[in-house]
Structure formats: structure tokens, C-alpha cells
Design a protein around this motif. Sequence first.
Motif, PDB file in Angstrom:
ATOM      1  N   GLU A  92       0.792  -1.086   0.043  1.00 10.69           N
ATOM      2  CA  GLU A  92       0.200  -0.106   0.121  1.00 10.69           C
ATOM      3  C   GLU A  92       0.886   1.473   0.059  1.00 10.69           C
ATOM      4  OE1 GLU A  92      -3.469   1.790   2.770  1.00 10.69           O
ATOM      5  OE2 GLU A  92      -3.195   0.391   2.757  1.00 10.69           O
ATOM      6  N   GLU A  93       2.473   1.216   0.213  1.00  6.89           N
ATOM      7  CA  GLU A  93       2.873   2.573   0.671  1.00  6.89           C
ATOM      8  C   GLU A  93       3.477   2.646  -0.437  1.00  6.89           C
ATOM      9  OE1 GLU A  93       5.593   2.054   3.994  1.00  6.89           O
ATOM     10  OE2 GLU A  93       4.278   1.946   5.010  1.00  6.89           O
ATOM     11  N   ILE A  94       3.965   1.636  -1.008  1.00  2.05           N
ATOM     12  CA  ILE A  94       4.449   1.704  -2.440  1.00  2.05           C
ATOM     13  C   ILE A  94       3.361   3.019  -3.570  1.00  2.05           C
ATOM     14  CG2 ILE A  94       5.660  -0.008  -4.497  1.00  2.05           C
ATOM     15  CD1 ILE A  94       6.073  -1.840  -2.583  1.00  2.05           C
ATOM     16  N   GLN A  95       2.386   1.857  -3.401  1.00  2.00           N
ATOM     17  CA  GLN A  95       1.375   2.561  -4.558  1.00  2.00           C
ATOM     18  C   GLN A  95       0.782   4.114  -4.166  1.00  2.00           C
ATOM     19  OE1 GLN A  95      -2.400  -0.141  -3.672  1.00  2.00           O
ATOM     20  NE2 GLN A  95      -1.930  -1.854  -4.744  1.00  2.00           N
ATOM     21  N   ASN A  96       0.821   4.072  -2.727  1.00  5.73           N
ATOM     22  CA  ASN A  96       0.338   5.554  -2.446  1.00  5.73           C
ATOM     23  C   ASN A  96       2.010   6.379  -3.240  1.00  5.73           C
ATOM     24  OD1 ASN A  96      -1.705   4.894  -1.172  1.00  5.73           O
ATOM     25  ND2 ASN A  96      -1.011   4.362   1.082  1.00  5.73           N
ATOM     26  N   PHE A  97       2.832   5.468  -3.287  1.00  5.96           N
ATOM     27  CA  PHE A  97       4.426   6.342  -3.621  1.00  5.96           C
ATOM     28  C   PHE A  97       4.534   6.938  -5.066  1.00  5.96           C
ATOM     29  CE2 PHE A  97       9.129   6.686  -4.298  1.00  5.96           C
ATOM     30  CZ  PHE A  97       9.314   8.114  -4.372  1.00  5.96           C
ATOM     31  N   ILE A  98       3.648   5.895  -6.196  1.00  7.09           N
ATOM     32  CA  ILE A  98       3.775   5.512  -6.861  1.00  7.09           C
ATOM     33  C   ILE A  98       2.627   6.899  -7.412  1.00  7.09           C
ATOM     34  CG2 ILE A  98       2.941   4.568  -9.509  1.00  7.09           C
ATOM     35  CD1 ILE A  98       3.882   2.161  -8.176  1.00  7.09           C
ATOM     36  N   TYR A  99       1.260   6.832  -6.863  1.00 11.48           N
ATOM     37  CA  TYR A  99       0.687   8.200  -7.125  1.00 11.48           C
ATOM     38  C   TYR A  99       1.093   9.379  -7.325  1.00 11.48           C
ATOM     39  CZ  TYR A  99      -3.179  11.227  -5.750  1.00 11.48           C
ATOM     40  OH  TYR A  99      -4.113  12.318  -6.176  1.00 11.48           O
ATOM     41  N   VAL A 100       2.083   9.648  -5.798  1.00 14.58           N
ATOM     42  CA  VAL A 100       2.744  10.953  -5.964  1.00 14.58           C
ATOM     43  C   VAL A 100       3.695  11.008  -6.995  1.00 14.58           C
ATOM     44  CG1 VAL A 100       4.914  12.273  -4.094  1.00 14.58           C
ATOM     45  CG2 VAL A 100       2.979  10.789  -2.934  1.00 14.58           C
ATOM     46  N   LEU A 101       4.266  10.174  -7.092  1.00 14.15           N
ATOM     47  CA  LEU A 101       5.539   9.923  -7.963  1.00 14.15           C
ATOM     48  C   LEU A 101       4.586  10.789  -9.781  1.00 14.15           C
ATOM     49  CD1 LEU A 101       7.968   7.313  -8.042  1.00 14.15           C
ATOM     50  CD2 LEU A 101       8.539   9.720  -7.367  1.00 14.15           C
ATOM     51  N   LYS A 102       3.811   9.853  -9.691  1.00 10.27           N
ATOM     52  CA  LYS A 102       2.843   9.968 -11.034  1.00 10.27           C
ATOM     53  C   LYS A 102       2.188  12.160 -11.036  1.00 10.27           C
ATOM     54  CE  LYS A 102       1.378   5.849 -12.536  1.00 10.27           C
ATOM     55  NZ  LYS A 102       0.308   4.803 -12.583  1.00 10.27           N
ATOM     56  N   GLN A 103       1.825  11.771  -9.644  1.00  8.77           N
ATOM     57  CA  GLN A 103       1.607  13.352  -9.883  1.00  8.77           C
ATOM     58  C   GLN A 103       2.318  14.564  -9.500  1.00  8.77           C
ATOM     59  OE1 GLN A 103      -2.344  13.637  -9.133  1.00  8.77           O
ATOM     60  NE2 GLN A 103      -1.713  16.427  -9.397  1.00  8.77           N
ATOM     61  N   THR A 104       2.958  13.987  -9.807  1.00  6.73           N
ATOM     62  CA  THR A 104       4.571  14.931  -9.156  1.00  6.73           C
ATOM     63  C   THR A 104       4.831  15.481 -10.575  1.00  6.73           C
ATOM     64  OG1 THR A 104       4.992  13.917  -7.071  1.00  6.73           O
ATOM     65  CG2 THR A 104       6.745  15.870  -8.511  1.00  6.73           C
ATOM     66  N   LEU A 105       5.400  14.056 -11.292  1.00 11.32           N
ATOM     67  CA  LEU A 105       6.026  14.657 -12.458  1.00 11.32           C
ATOM     68  C   LEU A 105       4.485  15.253 -13.664  1.00 11.32           C
ATOM     69  CD1 LEU A 105       6.496  10.978 -14.261  1.00 11.32           C
ATOM     70  CD2 LEU A 105       7.680  13.098 -13.847  1.00 11.32           C
ATOM     71  N   GLN A 106       3.504  15.446 -13.202  1.00 14.91           N
ATOM     72  CA  GLN A 106       2.023  16.325 -13.394  1.00 14.91           C
ATOM     73  C   GLN A 106       2.486  17.563 -13.295  1.00 14.91           C
ATOM     74  OE1 GLN A 106      -1.507  14.786 -12.708  1.00 14.91           O
ATOM     75  NE2 GLN A 106      -1.366  12.397 -14.037  1.00 14.91           N
ATOM     76  N   ASN A 107       3.142  17.873 -11.566  1.00 15.83           N
ATOM     77  CA  ASN A 107       3.354  18.657 -11.414  1.00 15.83           C
ATOM     78  C   ASN A 107       3.955  19.675 -12.320  1.00 15.83           C
ATOM     79  OD1 ASN A 107       0.428  18.820  -9.782  1.00 15.83           O
ATOM     80  ND2 ASN A 107       1.755  18.495  -8.034  1.00 15.83           N
ATOM     81  N   VAL A 108       5.243  19.213 -12.775  1.00 19.17           N
ATOM     82  CA  VAL A 108       6.160  18.849 -13.322  1.00 19.17           C
ATOM     83  C   VAL A 108       6.337  20.350 -14.573  1.00 19.17           C
ATOM     84  CG1 VAL A 108       8.698  19.275 -13.974  1.00 19.17           C
ATOM     85  CG2 VAL A 108       8.279  17.786 -11.494  1.00 19.17           C
ATOM     86  N   GLU A 109       5.373  19.452 -15.346  1.00 19.25           N
ATOM     87  CA  GLU A 109       4.827  19.623 -17.055  1.00 19.25           C
ATOM     88  C   GLU A 109       4.080  20.739 -16.674  1.00 19.25           C
ATOM     89  OE1 GLU A 109       5.012  19.435 -21.116  1.00 19.25           O
ATOM     90  OE2 GLU A 109       6.547  17.795 -19.341  1.00 19.25           O
ATOM     91  N   ALA A 110       3.283  20.154 -15.800  1.00 21.55           N
ATOM     92  CA  ALA A 110       1.520  22.013 -15.880  1.00 21.55           C
ATOM     93  C   ALA A 110       3.070  22.989 -15.410  1.00 21.55           C
ATOM     94  CB  ALA A 110       1.354  21.539 -14.727  1.00 21.55           C
ATOM     95  N   ASN A 111       3.957  23.110 -14.376  1.00 20.47           N
ATOM     96  CA  ASN A 111       4.031  24.518 -13.058  1.00 20.47           C
ATOM     97  C   ASN A 111       5.266  25.026 -14.503  1.00 20.47           C
ATOM     98  OD1 ASN A 111       3.091  23.849 -11.161  1.00 20.47           O
ATOM     99  ND2 ASN A 111       4.303  23.094  -9.724  1.00 20.47           N
ATOM    100  N   SER A 112       6.068  24.103 -15.289  1.00 20.66           N
ATOM    101  CA  SER A 112       7.351  24.389 -16.017  1.00 20.66           C
ATOM    102  C   SER A 112       6.915  25.367 -17.423  1.00 20.66           C
ATOM    103  CB  SER A 112       7.949  22.953 -16.944  1.00 20.66           C
ATOM    104  OG  SER A 112       6.685  22.392 -17.492  1.00 20.66           O
ATOM    105  N   GLU A 113       5.465  24.942 -17.569  1.00 18.28           N
ATOM    106  CA  GLU A 113       4.335  25.461 -18.373  1.00 18.28           C
ATOM    107  C   GLU A 113       4.367  27.266 -17.845  1.00 18.28           C
ATOM    108  OE1 GLU A 113       4.351  25.505 -21.680  1.00 18.28           O
ATOM    109  OE2 GLU A 113       5.183  23.299 -21.513  1.00 18.28           O
ATOM    110  N   LYS A 114       3.925  26.681 -17.105  1.00 16.63           N
ATOM    111  CA  LYS A 114       3.574  28.314 -15.620  1.00 16.63           C
ATOM    112  C   LYS A 114       4.598  29.007 -15.834  1.00 16.63           C
ATOM    113  CE  LYS A 114       0.753  29.819 -12.031  1.00 16.63           C
ATOM    114  NZ  LYS A 114       1.935  31.222 -11.260  1.00 16.63           N
ATOM    115  N   ALA A 115       5.740  28.236 -15.597  1.00 18.91           N
ATOM    116  CA  ALA A 115       7.278  29.650 -15.406  1.00 18.91           C
ATOM    117  C   ALA A 115       7.191  30.327 -16.651  1.00 18.91           C
ATOM    118  CB  ALA A 115       8.131  28.440 -14.787  1.00 18.91           C
ATOM    119  N   LEU A 116       7.670  29.437 -18.274  1.00 14.20           N
ATOM    120  CA  LEU A 116       7.631  30.001 -18.820  1.00 14.20           C
ATOM    121  C   LEU A 116       6.336  31.262 -19.107  1.00 14.20           C
ATOM    122  CD1 LEU A 116       8.748  26.548 -21.625  1.00 14.20           C
ATOM    123  CD2 LEU A 116       9.776  28.939 -19.920  1.00 14.20           C
TER     124      LEU A 116
END
Length: 498
Positions: free
Chosen positions: A21-45
Amino acid sequence: MGDYNKEMLRKIVTPLAVKNEEIQNFIYVLKQTLQNVEANSEKALKDLDLEYTSLYFILDQLKEDMIAKIKQERASKTYELQNQLCTCNKALESSEELLEFADQTLGKANCEGLDQAAKQIKDSVTMAPAFRLSLKAKASDNMSHLMVDFSQERKILHSLKFLPVPDMPEIDVSECVVADNCVTVVWRMPEEDNKIDHYVLEHRKTNHEGAPRLKEDNPWMVMEGIKEKEFTLSAMKFDTKYINVRVRACNKAVAGEFSEPIILETTAFSFNLDAVTAHQNLKVEEHSVEWDASGGKVQEIKARGKENRSRTASPANSPARSVIQSPKRLPSGRQSRDRFTAESYTVLGDTLIDSGQHYWEVTFEKESKGFLVGVAYRSLGKFDQLGKTNSSWCLHLNNWLQLSFTAKHNNKAKVLDIIVPERIGVYCNYDEGHLVFYNARTKQLIHSFKAKFTQPVLPAFMVWCGSFVVHTGLQVPSVVKSLQKRNSGTSSSNASLT
């Protein structure tokens, strides 16, 4: 032996399931972080492009203003100098004519004519325009644009850098206060940063005592635009045991990481109204009750309909079964007892009080023909009315024929010479046997009972031709605690009702 092996297998598998369950939660966090990196980089530009566009606009505007000032200065100086040049030319022309006339006069041999001409020349020279001229230019040839210096601004532009991500705040748990249904949160920054624009605070109710979990029933609630390193969440309802709080700092460009979440205990008395106990003329929601005069008639009609259908369906040679079934109840303090009936238009709370200090409030319709609020033992009979037995204590508003406001216990009443408040606060100290009623708005004392409770009590209410709303999840107000200390002794005027 089989049970032992199963238990051992469970002990082996359980840690793996938790880790899974901890790994599943961590995978969810990683995927969410990747999405946030993409969105935040576009916003920064986009933000960077907007900042430079704004800077270009300011420079262009500044250039236009300076060009306009130079043109205005050139026109003004040209006008002044040309006027001065024109005047000098006229004066010079006049002087040259006068000199020529003098030269001609000097060349004449007639002395008589010379004297007259000399006098005329003398008068003309004295009044000549050349003597009234200033031989200093009215405007210099210096232009203001030669004095513009962008060297300092150039240095500033060359030193432009990205704003750093703000540090993570540290919540000072020792300075945080939970009182009067308010939560005051205090934090500090590891290093002072004058570029921080504001703080964001998030809080979430929970019944989980440990560290905040990824999945919670209640969402994070957001408070934005906080300028100080302190914030108070006010007028909250504490219907869970704890509250999680976290804070992050933001500058003009980016928000920092959230602080480590803290958990604060939010102890308060929270209960619902137990519809199972309610008189059939009372329409009960979780925390509200409305008198319904047709409630009993509707129940009778339904019961008769069931009885007729049952008799129709029964075989002719079999006895008719009883059709009035007991209502299906959720577990309640009254257990198997019937709901209140007859003229006991009563409903109880669903949470027993058997220790400690508790507080709740009630707002009632002042046009109600009758309203009672207090506490009662769960053994209160289904025909009993609040205040008329030794198992209940209450305040009674009687608005039938004439208005009266009384405190009642064991069928004894004390008239209260006080304006009926819009909202009543009820304080119950079970261990010390105090039941105290206050004006919820002003915290003015209405009445107090001193009793030795021999059984657990329940919040109790009764209404006739009216309605009321109960407010729970409240802590004992600080002012009530201080009033209790000040008035620890019960007045003799209340002794007759104890």
C-alpha cells in the motif's frame, strides 16, 4: 494446528500488504509530481514571458516620455533663442544706421549744420536699443538627455536572477492554541526572507491520531494570502478528535514546500438527535427538529393501511396477525424502550454523558408554544415530560396563553425574571453535578442546578408547535470556565430545585 499456521501466515503477509500500500501511494505521488512538473514549467515560461513583456513595455513607455521631453525642450529653447536673435538683429540694424548718419554728419564742412546734427545723434545714441539688450543667451545649448545615466539600472538588469524557492516553515507546536472552537497556529522561518509575499495554511479534520495519511475522509481546507507568521481559524465546529495543520511560504513566483504537518487535539462534545426516541409529531434531522401536527395522523393512516392489507392477505381460517410493528431503530440510549408519546413531545441526544465537562447550544423559534431544553436520564418514561420527574432538569419556555420562563426539576418550577435569549448555552459538569444555562451570546447566567447524578444523562429537548436547532461540536467556552470558578457555590435560590 491449522489455525496457528493461518495466524503465522497472516503475520508474515501483513507487513507485505502494508508495504504494498505504501508503494502504491508513493507511485501515485510520483505520477502526480510528474504532472505538476510539466504544468508548473509551462506556467513558469508564461510568467517569465509576461514579466519581460511588462519590462519591455515600461522601457518603451520611458523612451517615449524622454523623447517627448527632449522635443519639448528643443522647441522651447529654439523659440527663446530665435526671439533673442531677432531682437539683436533689429538693434544692430538700428545702430548701423545711426553710425552711418554720424559718419555723414562728420564729413560736412558747415559747422552750423554740424551742431544741430550732433545734438540729434547724441539723443539717438542715448535711446538706442543696443544699450537695452542682454548679451547673454536666454537658453543654453545643453540638452537633458545628455544627463541621463542608465549605468545603475544596467547593473540591476545584469544581476537579475530567478527568485529562490522559499524555505519550509516550521510550526511551533508549543505556541499553538486550541480554545473556544478556535485554532491559533504560529510558525517561523529557518532564515528571514524579505522576498516572501504571503503564506498559505491548510487544515483538515481527522479522527486518526498518527501522522496524516494520504487518504482522508475530509479534504484540506485552504486559507490564502496570510501576511503574518500567525493565523487563527475561528468559529470552527469540532466534530472530529483532531485537526491536521500545515503551512507553506510563497513569493511572487513560486510556493515553497509545506511544513511538516502537525496534529492538534480538538476535544469537544458532539452529538446528533436520536430520531428513534422522538415523538411521532417531531420531524427530526441530525441537529434540527420541527413540530409536525400531522405526524401522528400519518402514522395512524399508514398503520391502518397495513392492517387492512394484512387482513385481506390472511387465509379465512387463520387468525389475523398483529400489523402494528415496532419501528426499526438504530442503537440508542433508550435501547428497547418505545419512543416518547402522548403529550411528551420529546427527543433525546444520541450520546451519553457519564463524566467530564460538556457544552452545547440551542437556537429555538421564540414563537413556539412550548420549548424545553436540559438533560435527562435515559430511563425517562415515554409519557414523562421534561422537568416533571426527578430524572430530568430543564428550562421551560411556555408561550401558551401567556409567556412564562421557568427552571424545572421533579415537578418544581422557579420563575426566571430574565429576558428570554435567542440562543441558550448548556454547560454540564457531570463529575461535580453542575448543570448551568447561559445566554449563549452574552454568557449571562440564566440558571444553575446542583445535582448528584446517579446515572449517565443525555441532552434532552421538547417542543410543541415550533422548532429548534442544536449546535454541537463546541468546546466549553473560556468565559464559562472562569464563571464557574467564580460562582463555584450554588445559590440558595436554586437549592429548591436540586
